[in-house]
Design an enzyme around this catalytic site. Sequence first.
Site, mmCIF file in Angstrom:
data_model
loop_
_atom_site.group_PDB
_atom_site.id
_atom_site.type_symbol
_atom_site.label_atom_id
_atom_site.label_comp_id
_atom_site.label_asym_id
_atom_site.label_seq_id
_atom_site.Cartn_x
_atom_site.Cartn_y
_atom_site.Cartn_z
ATOM 1 N N THR A 130 0.823 -1.204 0.000
ATOM 2 C CA THR A 130 0.000 0.000 0.000
ATOM 3 C C THR A 130 0.862 1.261 0.000
ATOM 4 O O THR A 130 2.008 1.239 0.483
ATOM 5 C CB THR A 130 -0.911 0.026 1.243
ATOM 6 O OG1 THR A 130 -1.566 1.285 1.352
ATOM 7 C CG2 THR A 130 -0.097 -0.180 2.516
ATOM 8 N N ASP A 131 0.294 2.365 -0.486
ATOM 9 C CA ASP A 131 1.006 3.642 -0.421
ATOM 10 C C ASP A 131 1.048 4.204 0.995
ATOM 11 O O ASP A 131 1.809 5.137 1.285
ATOM 12 C CB ASP A 131 0.394 4.666 -1.383
ATOM 13 C CG ASP A 131 -1.071 4.985 -1.106
ATOM 14 O OD1 ASP A 131 -1.669 4.385 -0.192
ATOM 15 O OD2 ASP A 131 -1.631 5.837 -1.831
ATOM 16 N N GLU A 132 0.262 3.636 1.899
ATOM 17 C CA GLU A 132 0.217 4.158 3.267
ATOM 18 C C GLU A 132 1.535 3.963 4.013
ATOM 19 O O GLU A 132 1.775 4.609 5.035
ATOM 20 C CB GLU A 132 -0.943 3.541 4.037
ATOM 21 C CG GLU A 132 -2.301 3.899 3.442
ATOM 22 C CD GLU A 132 -3.469 3.505 4.330
ATOM 23 O OE1 GLU A 132 -3.343 3.656 5.567
ATOM 24 O OE2 GLU A 132 -4.490 3.061 3.789
ATOM 25 N N TYR A 155 -1.805 -0.425 10.949
ATOM 26 C CA TYR A 155 -1.928 -1.081 9.645
ATOM 27 C C TYR A 155 -0.730 -0.775 8.752
ATOM 28 O O TYR A 155 -0.058 -1.680 8.247
ATOM 29 C CB TYR A 155 -3.221 -0.655 8.947
ATOM 30 C CG TYR A 155 -3.211 -0.946 7.466
ATOM 31 C CD1 TYR A 155 -3.071 -2.248 6.995
ATOM 32 C CD2 TYR A 155 -3.313 0.088 6.525
ATOM 33 C CE1 TYR A 155 -3.039 -2.525 5.630
ATOM 34 C CE2 TYR A 155 -3.287 -0.183 5.165
ATOM 35 C CZ TYR A 155 -3.141 -1.487 4.719
ATOM 36 O OH TYR A 155 -3.104 -1.749 3.372
ATOM 37 N N LYS A 159 2.352 -3.219 7.263
ATOM 38 C CA LYS A 159 2.639 -3.408 5.833
ATOM 39 C C LYS A 159 4.063 -2.963 5.497
ATOM 40 O O LYS A 159 4.734 -3.571 4.657
ATOM 41 C CB LYS A 159 1.623 -2.640 4.992
ATOM 42 C CG LYS A 159 0.218 -3.227 5.019
ATOM 43 C CD LYS A 159 0.152 -4.651 4.447
ATOM 44 C CE LYS A 159 0.374 -4.687 2.958
ATOM 45 N NZ LYS A 159 0.205 -6.066 2.416
#
Length: 347
Positions: A130-132, A155, A159
């Site tokens: 993810t870009d998060e 989260y 990741k």
Amino acid sequence: MKILVTGGAGFIGSAVVRLAASRGHEIVNCDALTYAACLDNVAEVSGSESYAFEHVDIRDRAALDPVFERHKPDAVMHLAAESHVDRSIDGPSDFIETNITGTFNMLEAARSYWTKAGKPETFRFHHISTDEVYGSLGAEGMFTEETPYDPRSPYSASKAASDHLVNAWHETFGLPVVLTNCSNNYGPFHFPEKLVPVVILNALAGKDIPIYGKGDNIRDWLYVEDHADALLLVLEKGKLGHSYNIGGENERTNLQLVETLLAILDEKRPKAEGSYKDQITFVADRPGHDQRYAIDPTRIREELGWRPSVTVEEGLEKTVQWYLDNETWWRALQDRKGVGERLGTKA
């Protein structure tokens, strides 16, 4: 190609399964069938001789080796993950166990299988992230593959850790890997706890449509079927050891996105009186809510020639129509734990 897909009964994973099957690939769908999974997502391919389902949990290391031995995949697409930020605030342990330990287990199972097979050069382990992991942007700038990691939620931290593990297994053990980091997905089969389905389903039910804070948080929106197309392209043609940022090139504030969705609903299924926009309600913001995400997709565009096929307006119209046409699917999921509740408030 025979592809082992983890999380193939989930939102993005099932899109990958459906698209890969339509292109003639053999699929081994490995899923623990936790709360957000639904085998109806892959019903259209489940009867095919080229499809197999394995009810397996990536947190169970011992259960993975037999799956590799039985099916002998040519590639792994690792999508299984806990992914809802609000749930990670309320219960971070599930995210550590699945996203970090689960990824470690998959890497070790894949490495063992690959080594026993003589380390074939054609094998691939594709980790979907993810870009998060990059943190939060200000008003300007975009995430590139060289952006330093700066995760802000349980989260995104989990990741980020999984990304580092995948890179380490490539550098230390030579495991042939590729990575991708995507922007916010939306589209058919989206589990009804995320923003887009919440807006659609609350609007249809006559409920308040909650928007965190001022609604000025910005995301780059990517139609899930475009994402699946990009993922298969990276699996087949991506450079080993490289990561690719996949974005929709569709930045919108949350409020803009919600208003677009409700305008589509006003047209497709108008209310007896007024507009669905009358149901918008601003609520207290989520703890640690990142202000802006934006993907720079230059690498995947220049190296692999990929671009999204739909604008956010086109994709949202398709999505709204899908939910209108598939009420049986989403109604069956509304009794699952946490659906329809405000989560992420325990910080």
